[in-house]
Design an enzyme around this catalytic site. Sequence first.
Site, PDB file in Angstrom:
ATOM      1  N   GLU A 154     -15.784   6.936   5.085  1.00 44.31           N
ATOM      2  CA  GLU A 154     -15.053   6.280   6.181  1.00 44.31           C
ATOM      3  C   GLU A 154     -15.062   7.201   7.383  1.00 44.31           C
ATOM      4  O   GLU A 154     -15.570   8.316   7.317  1.00 44.31           O
ATOM      5  CB  GLU A 154     -13.624   5.960   5.743  1.00 44.31           C
ATOM      6  CG  GLU A 154     -12.800   7.187   5.358  1.00 44.31           C
ATOM      7  CD  GLU A 154     -11.397   6.846   4.855  1.00 44.31           C
ATOM      8  OE1 GLU A 154     -10.906   5.745   5.116  1.00 44.31           O
ATOM      9  OE2 GLU A 154     -10.807   7.720   4.198  1.00 44.31           O
TER      10      GLU A 154
ATOM     11  N   LYS B  72      -2.510   7.072   1.160  1.00 44.79           N
ATOM     12  CA  LYS B  72      -2.278   7.379   2.574  1.00 44.79           C
ATOM     13  C   LYS B  72      -1.160   8.420   2.615  1.00 44.79           C
ATOM     14  O   LYS B  72       0.021   8.095   2.775  1.00 44.79           O
ATOM     15  CB  LYS B  72      -1.916   6.116   3.345  1.00 44.79           C
ATOM     16  CG  LYS B  72      -2.092   6.261   4.846  1.00 44.79           C
ATOM     17  CD  LYS B  72      -2.139   4.916   5.539  1.00 44.79           C
ATOM     18  CE  LYS B  72      -2.050   5.026   7.040  1.00 44.79           C
ATOM     19  NZ  LYS B  72      -3.169   5.694   7.699  1.00 44.79           N
TER      20      LYS B  72
ATOM     21  N   ARG C 252       0.840  -1.210   0.000  1.00 44.96           N
ATOM     22  CA  ARG C 252       0.000   0.000   0.000  1.00 44.96           C
ATOM     23  C   ARG C 252       0.868   1.251   0.000  1.00 44.96           C
ATOM     24  O   ARG C 252       0.569   2.223  -0.698  1.00 44.96           O
ATOM     25  CB  ARG C 252      -0.946  -0.022   1.199  1.00 44.96           C
ATOM     26  CG  ARG C 252      -1.961   1.104   1.160  1.00 44.96           C
ATOM     27  CD  ARG C 252      -3.028   0.952   2.209  1.00 44.96           C
ATOM     28  NE  ARG C 252      -2.510   1.204   3.551  1.00 44.96           N
ATOM     29  CZ  ARG C 252      -3.219   1.047   4.669  1.00 44.96           C
ATOM     30  NH1 ARG C 252      -4.479   0.632   4.595  1.00 44.96           N
ATOM     31  NH2 ARG C 252      -2.702   1.293   5.848  1.00 44.96           N
TER      32      ARG C 252
HETATM   33  N1  PXG Z   1      -8.997   5.229   6.786  1.00 47.20           N
HETATM   34  C1  PXG Z   1      -8.048   6.138   7.047  1.00 47.20           C
HETATM   35  C2  PXG Z   1      -8.211   7.521   6.556  1.00 47.20           C
HETATM   36  C3  PXG Z   1      -6.912   5.763   7.777  1.00 47.20           C
HETATM   37  O1  PXG Z   1      -5.962   6.653   8.042  1.00 47.20           O
HETATM   38  C4  PXG Z   1      -7.824   3.524   7.959  1.00 47.20           C
HETATM   39  C5  PXG Z   1      -8.910   3.956   7.215  1.00 47.20           C
HETATM   40  C6  PXG Z   1      -7.750   2.089   8.385  1.00 47.20           C
HETATM   41  O2  PXG Z   1      -6.749   1.409   7.645  1.00 47.20           O
HETATM   42  P1  PXG Z   1      -5.875   0.258   8.280  1.00 47.20           P
HETATM   43  O3  PXG Z   1      -4.999  -0.205   7.186  1.00 47.20           O
HETATM   44  O4  PXG Z   1      -5.088   0.867   9.418  1.00 47.20           O
HETATM   45  O5  PXG Z   1      -6.802  -0.778   8.747  1.00 47.20           O
HETATM   46  C7  PXG Z   1      -6.797   4.434   8.236  1.00 47.20           C
HETATM   47  C8  PXG Z   1      -5.594   4.038   9.008  1.00 47.20           C
HETATM   48  C9  PXG Z   1      -4.220   7.270  14.064  1.00 47.20           C
HETATM   49  C10 PXG Z   1      -3.977   6.248  13.027  1.00 47.20           C
HETATM   50  O6  PXG Z   1      -3.228   7.791  14.611  1.00 47.20           O
HETATM   51  C11 PXG Z   1      -4.936   5.930  12.115  1.00 47.20           C
HETATM   52  C12 PXG Z   1      -4.671   4.962  11.125  1.00 47.20           C
HETATM   53  C13 PXG Z   1      -3.490   4.338  11.089  1.00 47.20           C
HETATM   54  C14 PXG Z   1      -2.544   4.667  11.996  1.00 47.20           C
HETATM   55  C15 PXG Z   1      -2.767   5.633  12.992  1.00 47.20           C
HETATM   56  O7  PXG Z   1      -5.380   7.583  14.346  1.00 47.20           O
HETATM   57  N2  PXG Z   1      -5.648   4.727  10.235  1.00 47.20           N
END
Ligand code: PXG
Length: 285
Positions: free
Chosen positions: A184, A151, A52
């Site tokens: 989301e 991301k 990713r």
């Molecule tokens: N949507 C967004 C915008 C994200 O940033 C997810 C979905 C979930 O993806 P994953 O691959 O983690 O299941 C994310 C990821 C934080 C933090 O500090 C948030 C994420 C990752 C790391 C830290 O809130 N979200």
Amino acid sequence: MALKIWLDGKLVDKKDATVSVFDHGLLYGDGVFEGIRIYSGKVFMQKEHLLRLWESAKALRLEIPISIEEMGEAIDETVKANNLTNGYIRLIVTRGTGTLGLNPFTCAKPSIIIIADNIKLYPQELYDNGMKIISSSIVRNHPLSLPPQIKSLNYLNNILAKIEAIDAGVLEAVMFNHEGFVAEATGDNIFIIKNEIIYTPPVQSGSLQGITRDAVMKIAKKEGFKVIEQNLTRFDLYTADEFFLTGTAAEVIGITEIDGRVIGNAKPGRITKLLKDKFFEFANG
Ligand code: PXG
């Protein structure tokens, strides 16, 4: 022992882990990142996270100066140096040091930063009893402006929604896309359950392709549930039997109220709890 940070090929003490004020990651939010969990001494779904990251970088015309294999080794080295068996990795690739001005091609070389530490996103009480959230008025980035599948280091769209949530006295908000469909939450993907069927919006509705989302979908199917990716409306959320969020930081967390509408019996639902347990079995197995 001081935290060791991996910075452009070297492990350095936290106090020495600094980047230039001319780094376009700071000047323009130009760069990409990943958040990865360490469960029981293993980097969780490392390959998927690295793929990713590389795809996000590709979309931004950012060339990561090391190979995927080398990045994997650097992550392992950082985790080992910090003696972590459970924890969290923040992997950052910035555009690098350049001149004032947007042009990314003035930047000599992207910088790579790997932080391995601990994280607890929400208090345990919210995992046990569920979380209240709101709908955000901030529309998720249009896929033709900044694709939510990237991301990137620019999280202002999400941060504006997060501020709205905090102002409303909750910790998360649902973001909708430009067409009015559910995208989301600010850092998590969205799932609802209705009549024992699990629904989540397709990533094309304006979300990151969450690694936790993919894992939970796979687990749910293995447990015999039907999982449907389809556009969801605010009405669908209000009338769901169960509702939960998934993310690396949040893991799996039940939602029990949105905009004053109570979900189910105001406790995390039965299927949510089952999927959460199975997720942790899978992650720690
Ligand atoms: N949507 C967004 C915008 C994200 O940033 C997810 C979905 C979930 O993806 P994953 O691959 O983690 O299941 C994310 C990821 C934080 C933090 O500090 C948030 C994420 C990752 C790391 C830290 O809130 N979200």
